[in-house]
Design an enzyme around this catalytic site. Structure first.
Site, PDB file in Angstrom:
ATOM      1  N   HIS A   1       0.900  -1.265  -0.041  1.00 28.95           N
ATOM      2  CA  HIS A   1       0.065   0.005   0.081  1.00 28.95           C
ATOM      3  C   HIS A   1       0.864   1.153   0.032  1.00 28.95           C
ATOM      4  CE1 HIS A   1      -3.801  -2.441   0.885  1.00 28.95           C
ATOM      5  NE2 HIS A   1      -2.905  -3.226   1.540  1.00 28.95           N
ATOM      6  N   LEU A   2       0.838   2.064  -1.166  1.00 29.86           N
ATOM      7  CA  LEU A   2       1.764   3.194  -1.023  1.00 29.86           C
ATOM      8  C   LEU A   2       0.906   4.264  -0.818  1.00 29.86           C
ATOM      9  CD1 LEU A   2       3.487   2.536  -4.690  1.00 29.86           C
ATOM     10  CD2 LEU A   2       4.549   2.393  -2.169  1.00 29.86           C
TER      11      LEU A   2
ATOM     12  N   HIS B   1      -2.521 -12.684   1.093  1.00 33.56           N
ATOM     13  CA  HIS B   1      -2.188 -12.843   2.522  1.00 33.56           C
ATOM     14  C   HIS B   1      -3.073 -14.374   2.940  1.00 33.56           C
ATOM     15  CE1 HIS B   1      -5.598 -10.315   2.714  1.00 33.56           C
ATOM     16  NE2 HIS B   1      -4.857  -9.419   2.521  1.00 33.56           N
TER      17      HIS B   1
ATOM     18  N   ASP C   1       2.234  -7.127   2.101  1.00 38.92           N
ATOM     19  CA  ASP C   1       1.008  -6.219   2.544  1.00 38.92           C
ATOM     20  C   ASP C   1       1.589  -5.113   3.414  1.00 38.92           C
ATOM     21  OD1 ASP C   1      -1.459  -5.370   2.979  1.00 38.92           O
ATOM     22  OD2 ASP C   1      -2.196  -7.068   4.389  1.00 38.92           O
TER      23      ASP C   1
ATOM     24  N   PHE D   1      -5.893  -1.227  10.910  1.00 37.75           N
ATOM     25  CA  PHE D   1      -5.347  -2.641  10.477  1.00 37.75           C
ATOM     26  C   PHE D   1      -4.033  -2.197   9.848  1.00 37.75           C
ATOM     27  CE2 PHE D   1      -9.574  -4.222  11.123  1.00 37.75           C
ATOM     28  CZ  PHE D   1      -9.270  -5.231  12.083  1.00 37.75           C
ATOM     29  N   GLY D   2      -2.739  -3.127   9.977  1.00 35.35           N
ATOM     30  CA  GLY D   2      -1.929  -2.886   8.949  1.00 35.35           C
ATOM     31  C   GLY D   2      -0.501  -2.802   9.663  1.00 35.35           C
TER      32      GLY D   2
ATOM     33  N   ASP E   1      -8.882  -5.291  -2.572  1.00 32.30           N
ATOM     34  CA  ASP E   1      -8.055  -5.244  -1.223  1.00 32.30           C
ATOM     35  C   ASP E   1      -8.552  -4.544  -0.115  1.00 32.30           C
ATOM     36  OD1 ASP E   1      -6.068  -6.810   0.274  1.00 32.30           O
ATOM     37  OD2 ASP E   1      -4.879  -4.839   0.312  1.00 32.30           O
TER      38      ASP E   1
ATOM     39  N   ASN F   1      -4.884  -7.153   9.180  1.00 34.80           N
ATOM     40  CA  ASN F   1      -5.844  -7.867   8.778  1.00 34.80           C
ATOM     41  C   ASN F   1      -5.496  -8.610   7.650  1.00 34.80           C
ATOM     42  OD1 ASN F   1      -8.489  -8.999   8.247  1.00 34.80           O
ATOM     43  ND2 ASN F   1      -9.339  -6.836   7.702  1.00 34.80           N
TER      44      ASN F   1
END
Lengths: 184, 430, 308
Positions: free
Chosen positions: B62-63, B232, B305, B323-324, B152, B278
């Site tokens: 995720h940029l 994932h 991820d 989340f992340g 996603d 997640n």
């Protein structure tokens, strides 16, 4: 704080303690003109057996039961704010009303007077006694507060480096009062 | 400019090569791959004792740009990528606006190529706004450069729209990447449902929340013929479903993240919000199953991820935290720690799951060290050990559960198109 | 001898010795509550800050009174009357509380783990007054106090906890506490309200109340939040009360003289029948008084700091 103690001198033995308690019992009865309205309150720990012994003597002499209470002064100490950890609290057990009573506080050793100051506050929180007197087995001097005992078993001049230890059969091994030197 | 990488152990899963060779790079391409090459005036990289691999690809990051530049920008994300040994990344479309149209896709591609760091392959949204209602213009997205399609982060709840999306994606010729999560089963959960969630008093997300959707999407892939990639994978049940699908010859692939094969839900103890991810960190049996799936080929790809968040967003109650976690700069170290050194994967197998396998899924060809190939190269020092320090990350995100971990086996040089875009201070370049 | 940690975040990490210390100290405190003048000067000059992110009358007033009886200054911060509603983060709120010089922070929060976050932020002792479905350690301590007071000891007793275990922080803290003190704990509730892995906490799990209550020395009834019905966790109040409510017939299955407890507030007629709630075996009001003693004990033990 854990400095070793070396015994220097025995200032009271079992007999001496017995005689002192007997004399104080007589003095209490005399000063208060009998046992009417009288109650004893022992300060934890060794004031408690001393108070019970005094009550026993008084009963022997006068044939009257005097009520005995137990006071824990931990919650009234003036050094709580400066201590890293709060000391253990035990129960205060005064199973009678102190209002209007003649209260005799009982402790083993009188030193700076701070314990007695705390005990006075504690008793007054329980009600309004008519009078509060103080009985101690040993007065070793070095008062930091304007407090004096009404009944003293023995006055013992000491230096601040010394410690006075009271041992009673009810709480300790043996029965004696000794002076010990703090080895730092 | 000519660069000579001398004395390295060449790991090229495509060519099935694992031996010590020198690599000469000229004009952005690999020009020679031989023993004892000499090249006058070339910049020389001493790679003795090091592994020289095709450039690693992370197909799940995720940029955050456009829209969430406080979390990460394309620039900081790509700096993190090259520092982590990745020469290319595929980025997810949950930006703001969502990458559901060619303008956003083109913006990302232009921005990335202007930076000249790692390559970027944007993933287009499967439905408009990732709302799970209407299809995106998938053909347009593909023309603009989208390498795959996914919703996603906002998984498609409705089976009907998922079916149509897969039918259409198949026609267009793009793989669908599915974040498998049943929104009702997962609702309100913060971590794996199990003894630990019971103890910590956090609402759990059962493994079934993932597995019912893995099963559904496999069935829909079979129905539509659309290639399906399960993002994932976190549970033993999901690994089993993918394994069965593959055994039946379906076009199903799967990825696992370093955190899912490294940590269990026990890491949540203490409520460190960097462990909130997640799908959630699962149990020991799940971690074992993922490792088994990686070893037997059920899981094709290792992807991070990478999901950066700001300190302010993560420095809150566990339930309130998003989340992340960030993964780009710890991935190789964790792969070596958990998979290569214990012998679960050979270096070549591990490299394959981070090069040729994702490349094929995304339709990319930069995945080999064959002479003539574009010089995207990652050099890994298997004996270099460093402590993970989030403050030293190139990523804006500091949300890693691995802070303070000692990782051994780290990328030391990243080359994109013949240009060294990252080199570790310890590597000798003359 | 003292408590090992600066904070009380949960019973899970509390040793039997620490539990006993709190119960014994609470016994001393209870004497004060019985006095005409309910005040000792012990915590003069100390500041207790009650931070409540959830409405709570019982626990908050109990802590407030405990602080007052010990002569501490106490202030209340509630979510509705502070910058919390202006979007201030818990971390920033705790920094403010620390700057105010609080000695003890009492925290009630709807999210599990919030006290852990605050404890790491402030030098003050943090007392968890309930965090999400995680723990409610002072409730467990007052429950243990009440049972010990009535039954003499905790070891070997059969304790049945009935109701919505899934969402109950009281249940979790009680389970840790009672099992640690050697009691045998049974939990009972609808299958939709029993979280996974309970057996690993050392308890027996039942779905039939009749089995769970058989031979029990203590019955702890939990409050059922009626909104759980809307969430699909039980079909109707009627059926819940029939299956998991305590009435005198079910109570008869327990040991004669079994204690009936409830953390309050009670849904009378739902989880507990009126005749039981007001019956001779109920000790619900004593729990409230004992809660005060236990909280005084904790304030006393934690406000002094922890020995290194």
């Amino acid at each position: 704080m854990s400095s070793e103690l070396a015994q220097k001198a025995k200032i009271m033995d079992q007999e001496g303690i017995r005689r002192a308690v007997t004399r104080i019992a007589h003095e209490i009865i005399e000063r208060n003109k009998g046992t009417d309205n009288l109650a004893l309150i022992g300060i934890r720990r060794r004031g408690v057996p001393l108070a019970l012994r005094l009550a026993g003597k008084i009963k022997d002499i006068e044939g009257k039961e005097v009520p005995v209470g137990i006071l824990d002064i931990t919650l009234y100490r003036d050094d709580l704010a400066t201590r890293a950890q709060h000391p253990l609290v035990r129960k205060t057990e005064v199973p009678f009303s102190v209002d209007g009573k003649k209260i005799v506080l009982v402790d083993d050793v009188m030193f700076t007077g701070r314990t007695i100051r705390a005990a006075l506050d504690a008793v007054i929180d329980l009600g309004r006694p008519k009078i509060i007197q103080l009985a101690v087995l040993v007065d070793r001097g070095h008062r930091e507060l304007p407090i004096r005992a009404d009944y003293v078993g023995k006055n013992v001049p000491t230096s601040r480096r010394e410690a006075v230890s009271v041992r009673l059969l009810e709480t300790d091994n043996g029965e004696e009062v000794v002076i010990e030197e703090k080895e730092t | 400019m000519r660069i000579l990488i001398k004395g390295g152990r060449i790991i090229d899963p495509v060519e099935n090569k694992d031996k010590t060779l020198d690599v000469l790079i000229e004009n952005g391409k690999i020009s020679a791959l031989e023993k004892k090459l000499a090249a006058d005036g070339a910049v020389t990289v001493d790679a003795s004792g090091l592994l020289v691999a095709p450039g690693l690809i992370d197909m799940h990051v995720h940029l955050r740009e456009p829209g969430y530049e406080a979390k990460e920008t394309i620039e900081t994300g790509l700096k993190a990528a090259v520092r982590g040994g990745f020469t290319g990344v595929a980025c997810m479309p949950n930006t703001n606006p969502v990458a559901d149209n060619q303008t956003v896709i083109k913006y990302i591609i232009d921005r990335a190529s202007a930076l000249g760091l790692a390559r970027v392959w944007p993933i287009g949204a499967l439905t408009r706004g990732s709302r799970g209602e209407q299809l995106t213009e998938m053909a347009d997205l593909k023309n603009a450069g989208a390498a795959a399609l996914s919703d996603d982060g906002r998984p498609v709840a409705g089976s009907g729209i998922m079916r149509r999306a897969m039918q259409y994606a198949r026609m267009v010729g793009l793989t669908v990447i599915s974040h498998c999560e049943d929104p009702e089963l997962a609702a309100g959960g913060s971590m794996n449902e199990g003894f630990i969630s019971t103890r910590l008093g956090l609402k759990g997300i059962p493994g079934a929340a993932e597995e019912v959707m893995v099963a559904r999407d496999i069935i829909l892939s079979e129905l539509t013929g659309c290639p399906l990639h399960i993002a994932h994978v976190s549970t033993r049940g999901s690994v089993r479903l993918v394994r069965e699908a593959k055994a039946r010859g379906l076009k199903v692939t799967a990825e696992a993240t370093p955190h899912h094969f490294t940590l269990t839900d026990a890491a949540v103890e203490g409520y460190n919000t960097s462990t909130k991810v997640n799908p959630p960190l699962r149990g020991e049996a799940d971690v074992a199953a993922i490792k088994e799936g990686l070893a037997d080929g059920t899981i094709d790809v290792i992807a991070t991820d990478h999901a950066p968040h700001t300190m302010e967003e993560k420095d809150v109650e566990y339930d309130s935290a998003p989340f992340g976690l960030v993964g780009l700069e710890t991935a190789v170290g964790l792969v070596w720690r958990e998979l290569v050194r214990p012998g679960i994967l050979t270096p070549a197998e591990a490299v394959a799951k981070m090069t040729v396998n994702p490349a094929r899924l995304l339709g990319i060809e930069k995945d080999t060290l064959r002479p003539g190939a574009v010089a995207d190269i990652t050099i890994i020092d298997p004996s270099l050990e460093e402590t993970v320090d989030p403050l030293s990350f190139a990523s804006k995100g500091r949300n890693t559960p691995f802070a303070g971990w000692k990782l051994k086996g780290l990328p030391v040089l990243t080359m994109v198109g013949g240009k060294i875009v990252y080199s570790h201070a310890g590597i000798k370049i003359l | 001898m003292g408590l090992k940690n600066k904070d009380l975040l949960g019973i899970e990490h509390f040793s039997p010795e620490e539990i006993l210390l709190v119960l014994d100290t609470a016994a001393s405190m209870k004497e004060i509550i019985g006095r005409q003048i309910k005040k000792v000067p012990t915590l003069r000059g100390k500041t207790v800050v009650n931070v409540f992110y959830e409405p709570s009358t019982r626990t908050r007033t109990s802590f407030e009174l405990a602080a007052k009886y010990l002569s501490a200054d106490s202030i209340n911060i509630s979510a509705s009357g502070s910058s919390v509603v202006k979007g201030e983060s818990l971390r920033d709120t705790s920094a403010t509380i620390a700057a105010l010089g609080a000695d003890v922070v009492v925290l009630r929060h709807p999210m599990a783990g919030a006290p852990v976050l605050v404890a790491g932020q402030v030098k003050a002792a943090v007392i968890n007054a309930g965090d999400g479905a995680h723990e409610h350690p002072t409730q467990a301590l007052l429950d243990m106090y009440t049972v010990r007071d009535k039954k003499g000891a905790l070891e070997g007793l059969k304790i049945a906890i009935v109701g919505d275990i899934l969402h109950s922080r009281v249940a979790r803290s009680d389970i840790w506490g009672f099992t640690r003190m050697g009691a045998r704990v049974r939990v009972c509730g609808p299958s939709t309200m029993l979280p996974p892995g309970l057996e690993n906490m050392g308890v027996e799990v039942f779905h039939r109340m009749e089995e769970a209550l058989s031979g029990a020395d203590v019955i702890i009834m939990l409050r059922i939040q009626l909104e759980r019905q809307q969430q699909g966790l039980f079909p109707s109040v009627r059926e819940y009360a029939r299956l998991f409510g305590l009435n005198s017939e079910k109570l008869a299955l327990a040991k004669p003289g079994a204690l009936v407890m409830h953390p309050g507030p009670i849904n009378r007629g739902v989880e507990i029948a009126t005749e039981v709630a007001y019956g001779v075996q109920a000790v619900i009001n004593e729990q409230v008084t004992n809660g005060l003693a236990v909280r005084m004990a904790l304030l006393y033990l934690l406000a002094g700091g922890v020995a290194q």
